[in-house]
Write an enzyme that holds these catalytic residues in place. Structure first.
Site, PDB file in Angstrom:
ATOM      1  N   ARG A   1      75.729 -22.735 138.135  1.00  0.00           N
ATOM      2  CA  ARG A   1      74.353 -23.022 137.397  1.00  0.00           C
ATOM      3  C   ARG A   1      73.932 -24.167 138.021  1.00  0.00           C
ATOM      4  O   ARG A   1      74.393 -25.475 137.512  1.00  0.00           O
ATOM      5  CB  ARG A   1      74.744 -22.959 136.008  1.00  0.00           C
ATOM      6  CG  ARG A   1      73.405 -22.936 135.397  1.00  0.00           C
ATOM      7  CD  ARG A   1      73.694 -22.812 133.661  1.00  0.00           C
ATOM      8  NE  ARG A   1      72.361 -22.490 133.018  1.00  0.00           N
ATOM      9  CZ  ARG A   1      71.914 -23.659 132.360  1.00  0.00           C
ATOM     10  NH1 ARG A   1      72.364 -24.884 132.573  1.00  0.00           N
ATOM     11  NH2 ARG A   1      70.878 -23.426 131.599  1.00  0.00           N
TER      12      ARG A   1
ATOM     13  N   SER B   1      72.220 -12.878 129.374  1.00  0.00           N
ATOM     14  CA  SER B   1      72.409 -13.703 128.341  1.00  0.00           C
ATOM     15  C   SER B   1      71.690 -12.763 127.073  1.00  0.00           C
ATOM     16  O   SER B   1      70.444 -12.362 127.192  1.00  0.00           O
ATOM     17  CB  SER B   1      71.688 -14.911 128.355  1.00  0.00           C
ATOM     18  OG  SER B   1      72.248 -15.533 129.383  1.00  0.00           O
TER      19      SER B   1
ATOM     20  N   LYS C   1      73.110 -26.710 126.793  1.00  0.00           N
ATOM     21  CA  LYS C   1      72.023 -25.919 126.811  1.00  0.00           C
ATOM     22  C   LYS C   1      71.177 -26.052 125.564  1.00  0.00           C
ATOM     23  O   LYS C   1      71.873 -25.932 124.510  1.00  0.00           O
ATOM     24  CB  LYS C   1      72.360 -24.496 127.109  1.00  0.00           C
ATOM     25  CG  LYS C   1      71.487 -23.687 127.835  1.00  0.00           C
ATOM     26  CD  LYS C   1      71.850 -22.367 128.024  1.00  0.00           C
ATOM     27  CE  LYS C   1      70.837 -21.234 128.436  1.00  0.00           C
ATOM     28  NZ  LYS C   1      71.173 -19.914 128.873  1.00  0.00           N
TER      29      LYS C   1
END
Length: 217
Positions: free
Chosen positions: A47, A116, A145
């Site tokens: 990521r 997600s 996040k």
């Protein structure tokens, strides 16, 4: 256009590592990923939201070499072009990324498409569009996040019962609460700082691996 899961190899989602170089500080990402895999990580998601395309591609190639050597699948977050360029095992998309159905059409039936979700409605829709697995959270507060929806352990268990694809709990999971997440009978947990934020990465991964293994007995 639900995905034909028989076309995808049997994936071990039990200990899913999501990368974040900010958590590592000055430590090398490639070396850290190798140590995490040696400790028991079964799947890696690269990521990199802040890297340019060329940098991301070069880094993904390096990581792919490591994951291939250890027979661990590599998932690329968001960037389908990077996933295709390095022949990664798949992608993970969020609500602001390309639709799951589009990712599935581009990658075909033999690649992983993770998504997600945070509730049953989203989970069922993701499954319908061809998702291979779902990352559900945030289960606990997380600093890695922002703007996440809260999902309780009870909610996680309900989502797990509602779909027939693997579920990975994500969000603030660590060695203190991982066993609670596994009570929802999910296939695994996804972590960032619980491994990469520790001074001994291999040991941190192994500790979580043992917790998951004990929960599955």
């Amino acid at each position: 256009m639900e995905n034909n899961l028989n076309d995808i190899k049997d994936i071990d989602y039990s200990l899913y590592l999501v990368t974040d170089r900010k958590v590592l500080g000055n430590r090398d990402l490639c070396k850290s990923i190798k140590e995490a895999i040696q400790g028991g990580v079964s799947l890696v998601q690269l990521r990199e939201k802040d890297l340019g395309t060329n940098e991301f591609y070069k880094l993904a190639k390096k990581i792919k070499k490591i994951t291939d050597e250890h027979d661990v699948p590599l998932i690329i977050n968001d960037r389908i072009d990077i996933a295709l360029a390095v022949d990664a095992d798949g992608v993970h998309v969020g609500p602001d990324d390309l639709p799951i159905s589009v990712a599935r059409n581009i990658l075909g039936p033999n690649k992983i498409v993770g998504a997600s979700t945070c509730n049953i409605e989203e989970a069922l829709e993701a499954q319908k569009q061809g998702a291979t697995y779902l990352g559900v959270g945030a289960i606990f507060p997380t600093a890695t996040k922002s703007n996440t929806d809260d999902v309780s352990i009870e909610d996680l268990a309900c989502i797990k019962k509602a779909v027939n694809i693997p579920i990975v709990g994500i969000g603030g999971i660590n060695e203190k609460n991982a066993s609670k997440v596994m009570t929802a009978k999910v296939e695994g947990i996804a972590v960032v700082s619980a491994i990469l934020g520790k001074s001994d990465i291999k040991n941190a991964a192994n500790q979580l691996y043992e917790i998951i293994r004990s929960s599955n007995r």
